[in-house]
Design a protein around this motif. Structure first.
Motif, short mmCIF file in Angstrom:
data_model
loop_
_atom_site.label_atom_id
_atom_site.label_comp_id
_atom_site.label_asym_id
_atom_site.label_seq_id
_atom_site.Cartn_x
_atom_site.Cartn_y
_atom_site.Cartn_z
N GLY A 179 11.88 -46.28 -0.29
CA GLY A 179 13.14 -46.22 0.44
C GLY A 179 13.50 -44.80 0.83
O GLY A 179 13.32 -43.85 0.06
N ALA A 180 14.00 -44.64 2.05
CA ALA A 180 14.35 -43.32 2.55
C ALA A 180 15.43 -42.69 1.67
O ALA A 180 16.41 -43.34 1.30
N LEU A 181 15.24 -41.44 1.34
CA LEU A 181 16.13 -40.74 0.41
C LEU A 181 17.19 -39.96 1.17
O LEU A 181 16.87 -39.09 1.97
N PRO A 182 18.48 -40.25 0.94
CA PRO A 182 19.53 -39.51 1.65
C PRO A 182 19.71 -38.10 1.11
O PRO A 182 19.27 -37.77 0.00
N VAL A 183 20.34 -37.29 1.89
CA VAL A 183 20.61 -35.89 1.56
C VAL A 183 21.98 -35.77 0.91
O VAL A 183 22.92 -36.46 1.31
N ASP A 184 22.11 -34.89 -0.11
CA ASP A 184 23.43 -34.49 -0.59
C ASP A 184 23.98 -33.47 0.41
O ASP A 184 23.75 -32.26 0.28
N ALA A 185 24.66 -33.96 1.44
CA ALA A 185 25.03 -33.10 2.56
C ALA A 185 25.90 -31.92 2.13
O ALA A 185 25.74 -30.80 2.63
N GLU A 186 26.81 -32.14 1.19
CA GLU A 186 27.70 -31.06 0.77
C GLU A 186 26.91 -29.92 0.13
O GLU A 186 27.19 -28.74 0.36
N VAL A 187 25.90 -30.26 -0.69
CA VAL A 187 25.07 -29.23 -1.32
C VAL A 187 24.34 -28.43 -0.25
O VAL A 187 24.17 -27.22 -0.36
N LEU A 188 23.91 -29.13 0.79
CA LEU A 188 23.19 -28.47 1.88
C LEU A 188 24.01 -27.35 2.51
O LEU A 188 23.49 -26.29 2.87
N PHE A 189 25.32 -27.56 2.62
CA PHE A 189 26.17 -26.63 3.36
C PHE A 189 26.89 -25.61 2.49
O PHE A 189 27.48 -24.66 3.02
#
Length: 333
Positions: A179-189
């Motif tokens: 299954g495609a793994l989502p990104v922790d978007a907040e950590v990214l930014f």
């Protein structure tokens, strides 16, 4: 089928979405403060402040299965490849890096090679998939139909093909869609933000894609396994140093965050036991087997990738006799 709650789940018990949001608020926009906060919630395991890159959270011994297994996809499949070698050290495993997120024909040649190898018995199991961090970057470049329509068409055709191969393989359900793994978007930014953060597009696309995968997989559940990596991401938010990979490693003086691939090892081990994927195969197969003949079809000019501390051509057989090392990387951010 999701793994039963085990020590990977207990390790993140205090790090739920509410606690994750509280750490974001306390971080004042800085990664180091965020990871200091999340580490305090995982005592005494001290996730993020201590490198967890081996079999630390699983009580089960390594599997004695001796299978030939190929992992085809992006860096998330590479992480699973390293996890698998820690879980089943008597098996042979190959990692074939392929970007499947263009969602356009033709199918990459290494995918064709891996499917042919499974059909002819050169390998016993095939894991295939990709992470959504690449897809949310590619989505902005898709012209015409929406990314959802592109992805639907891509997976409808390829899942039908994989299901057919899985039905005719020696072992039932020999194919697993990761299954495609989502990104922790907040950590990214959080500061310092990922260098190419401007290349990322609407993160709502991640949930749409995960729902699409599950809908399509229901049609092929008799023939293909499904490994829901987003379940681990939801249970352990904020445990990936770069917001993308559990093997990402940013020790001091950077973010003060270390690899947590041990969480992935335990999650994967629990899933393998529950799914029965490791059943069968008791005699170690010969080194490299004859799968090398299939992957050697790839162009000799294929780009090289960094694989576990060594640089090898994309198409060459990985050294299955090498000792399993804790996978962690100094990621370029």
């Amino acid at each position: 089928e999701a793994p039963a709650a085990s020590s990977w789940h207990a390790a993140c018990a205090a790090l739920d979405r509410t606690a994750y949001d509280a750490c974001l608020a306390a971080a004042s926009g800085y990664k180091q403060l965020f990871f200091s906060c999340t580490a305090n919630l995982t005592q005494p395991l001290n996730l993020m402040r201590t490198r967890h890159s081996k079999r630390e959270f699983t009580a089960s011994p390594p599997s004695d299965a001796a299978l030939r297994v190929a992992f085809v996809g992006d860096s998330h499949l590479r992480d699973l490849f390293f996890a698998f070698r820690a879980i089943a050290p008597r098996s042979l495993a190959w990692y074939l890096p392929v970007d499947l997120t263009t969602l356009l024909p033709p199918t990459p040649p290494m995918v064709d090679a891996a499917i042919d190898a499974l059909r002819t018995g050169a390998i016993d199991r095939l894991f295939i998939g990709f992470g959504l961090h690449r897809l949310v970057r590619a989505a902005g470049n898709i012209q015409g139909p929406t990314p959802y329509q592109h992805s639907t068409k891509f997976w409808q055709s390829n899942l039908a093909r994989l299901a057919n191969v899985s039905r005719t393989a020696a072992a039932s359900r020999a194919v697993t869609l990761v299954g495609a793994l989502p990104v922790d978007a907040e950590v990214l930014f959080l500061h310092p933000a990922k260098r190419d953060y401007t290349a990322f597009h609407d993160f709502a696309w991640q949930r749409l894609h995960s729902l699409l995968e599950r809908r399509l997989m229901r049609e092929h559940a008799r023939d293909i396994n499904y490994l829901p990596l987003d379940d681990l991401a939801a249970a352990c938010p904020g445990t990936r140093c770069d917001g993308v990979h559990w093997s990402a490693d940013f020790p001091p003086p950077h973010f003060g965050c270390y690899s947590n691939i041990a969480l992935l090892i335990d999650f994967f081990s629990s899933w393998l036991e529950a799914s029965g994927v490791l059943r069968g195969g008791v005699e170690p197969p010969p080194l490299c087997s004859n799968f090398t003949a299939w992957i050697d079809r790839c162009p000799r000019s294929a780009p090289k990738r960094h694989l576990g501390g060594r640089t090898k051509p994309v198409c060459s057989c990985l050294d299955a006799a090498a000792p399993v090392k804790g996978a962690h990387y100094e990621w370029k951010y």
